[in-house]
Design a protein around this motif. Sequence first.
Motif, short mmCIF file in Angstrom:
data_model
loop_
_atom_site.label_atom_id
_atom_site.label_comp_id
_atom_site.label_asym_id
_atom_site.label_seq_id
_atom_site.Cartn_x
_atom_site.Cartn_y
_atom_site.Cartn_z
N GLY A 1 0.83 -1.20 0.00
CA GLY A 1 0.00 0.00 0.00
C GLY A 1 0.86 1.25 0.00
N VAL A 2 0.26 2.36 -0.42
CA VAL A 2 0.96 3.65 -0.44
C VAL A 2 0.03 4.70 0.16
CG1 VAL A 2 2.14 5.39 -1.83
CG2 VAL A 2 2.14 2.99 -2.57
N LEU A 3 0.57 5.51 1.07
CA LEU A 3 -0.16 6.67 1.59
C LEU A 3 0.65 7.92 1.31
CD1 LEU A 3 -2.32 8.17 3.12
CD2 LEU A 3 -1.29 7.41 5.28
N ASP A 4 0.16 8.70 0.36
CA ASP A 4 0.86 9.93 -0.06
C ASP A 4 -0.18 10.88 -0.64
OD1 ASP A 4 2.48 11.84 -1.70
OD2 ASP A 4 4.11 10.52 -1.08
N ASP A 5 -0.09 12.15 -0.26
CA ASP A 5 -1.11 13.09 -0.73
C ASP A 5 -0.84 13.61 -2.14
OD1 ASP A 5 1.02 14.67 -0.10
OD2 ASP A 5 -0.05 16.00 1.27
N PHE B 1 -7.05 3.70 7.02
CA PHE B 1 -7.58 2.96 8.16
C PHE B 1 -8.94 2.33 7.85
CE2 PHE B 1 -4.34 5.42 10.45
CZ PHE B 1 -3.77 4.40 11.20
N GLN B 2 -9.71 2.97 6.99
CA GLN B 2 -10.97 2.36 6.56
C GLN B 2 -10.68 1.07 5.80
OE1 GLN B 2 -13.01 5.44 4.36
NE2 GLN B 2 -14.05 6.23 6.18
N TYR B 3 -9.66 1.10 4.99
CA TYR B 3 -9.24 -0.10 4.24
C TYR B 3 -8.82 -1.21 5.22
CZ TYR B 3 -6.24 -3.02 1.25
OH TYR B 3 -5.66 -4.08 0.60
N LEU B 4 -8.01 -0.86 6.20
CA LEU B 4 -7.51 -1.86 7.15
C LEU B 4 -8.61 -2.40 8.05
CD1 LEU B 4 -4.15 -0.12 8.14
CD2 LEU B 4 -4.45 -2.08 6.62
N GLU B 5 -9.57 -1.55 8.39
CA GLU B 5 -10.67 -2.00 9.26
C GLU B 5 -11.55 -3.05 8.58
OE1 GLU B 5 -12.55 1.65 10.23
OE2 GLU B 5 -10.96 2.28 11.62
N LYS B 6 -11.48 -3.11 7.26
CA LYS B 6 -12.24 -4.12 6.53
C LYS B 6 -11.48 -5.45 6.47
CE LYS B 6 -14.44 -0.65 3.57
NZ LYS B 6 -14.53 -0.11 2.18
N ASN B 7 -10.37 -5.51 7.22
CA ASN B 7 -9.54 -6.72 7.28
C ASN B 7 -8.93 -7.08 5.93
OD1 ASN B 7 -10.00 -7.24 10.08
ND2 ASN B 7 -12.03 -8.03 9.55
N LEU B 8 -8.71 -6.06 5.11
CA LEU B 8 -8.05 -6.29 3.84
C LEU B 8 -6.54 -6.39 4.06
CD1 LEU B 8 -10.15 -3.88 1.62
CD2 LEU B 8 -10.35 -6.36 1.83
N LEU B 9 -5.89 -7.22 3.27
CA LEU B 9 -4.48 -7.53 3.50
C LEU B 9 -3.56 -6.38 3.14
CD1 LEU B 9 -4.35 -11.18 2.10
CD2 LEU B 9 -4.32 -10.47 4.49
N LEU B 10 -2.53 -6.21 3.97
CA LEU B 10 -1.46 -5.26 3.68
C LEU B 10 -0.22 -5.73 4.43
CD1 LEU B 10 -1.38 -2.72 1.93
CD2 LEU B 10 -1.57 -1.36 4.02
N ASP B 11 0.85 -5.94 3.68
CA ASP B 11 2.10 -6.39 4.29
C ASP B 11 3.10 -5.25 4.44
OD1 ASP B 11 1.70 -9.39 4.41
OD2 ASP B 11 1.34 -9.03 2.28
N ILE B 12 3.11 -4.35 3.48
CA ILE B 12 4.04 -3.22 3.49
C ILE B 12 3.28 -1.95 3.14
CG2 ILE B 12 6.06 -2.16 2.37
CD1 ILE B 12 7.11 -4.97 1.84
N LEU B 13 3.57 -0.88 3.88
CA LEU B 13 3.01 0.43 3.54
C LEU B 13 4.14 1.41 3.30
CD1 LEU B 13 0.49 2.32 3.34
CD2 LEU B 13 1.03 3.00 5.69
N LEU B 14 4.10 2.06 2.16
CA LEU B 14 5.01 3.17 1.86
C LEU B 14 4.30 4.44 2.29
CD1 LEU B 14 6.13 1.98 -1.68
CD2 LEU B 14 7.51 1.95 0.40
N LEU B 15 4.90 5.16 3.23
CA LEU B 15 4.20 6.27 3.91
C LEU B 15 4.99 7.57 3.79
CD1 LEU B 15 2.07 7.43 5.86
CD2 LEU B 15 3.35 6.38 7.75
#
Length: 215
Positions: A8-12, A43-57
């Motif tokens: 996953g990636v979190l960047d504006d 966090f909405q994505y993660l609360e749905k129990n969707l998989l994520l191993d690495i986040l680029l933040l």
Amino acid sequence: MSKIYHIGVLDDHALIPEAIRALLKKEDSYHYAIGCNTSKDLFQYLEKNLLLDILLLDIQLNNEDGIKICEQLHQQYPQISVIMLSSNIQGAIVMDALKKGAKGFLPKNIDHHTLIAAFQETLMGNTYLHRDISFIPAESSKGNYNYIPKLTRREKEVLHLILEELTTSQIADKLHISASTVETHRASLFNKTGSRNVVGLIKFTLEKGLLDTSG
């Protein structure tokens, strides 16, 4: 069949997630799962129990602090390896991110090879720092990080004279360099050690045995 890791990636800045997606297109082991512009979306994505191993933040998001988000993720989803992305790779910032749970730190102009290397290292439980970052963290027995900066020969000379309480002009005369050059080295020492003043620099040097361990 080899394990597939979800990225996953979190960047504006919308271009960054798209650039990461493009880099991963030909990778069989790494699946681009989501690109978010805000922590709320993540966090909405993660609360749905969707998989994520690495986040680029990203470090600095629009009205959000990436390091605080990293800390929250580390507490709530410790299984996710967070790798910080930032054009600012100052030592103090990198140290803060690692203390808050980041497993890696990369500049935004990374290439494909570097990105995959970072993934591989963090998935093995190691810390990955880009080669341009000026210090190496060594994990202590308590699980905290002791930061040992890499100093140049000249920086060590300046540091030694600072410890002898010489002024900028005295150091300049001693090393046959300009006062402005001394100040540049002094600023670099503050940056690499995360010190705010000479007292902090001296304390850090003595605590870490910096002049003995900087090779």
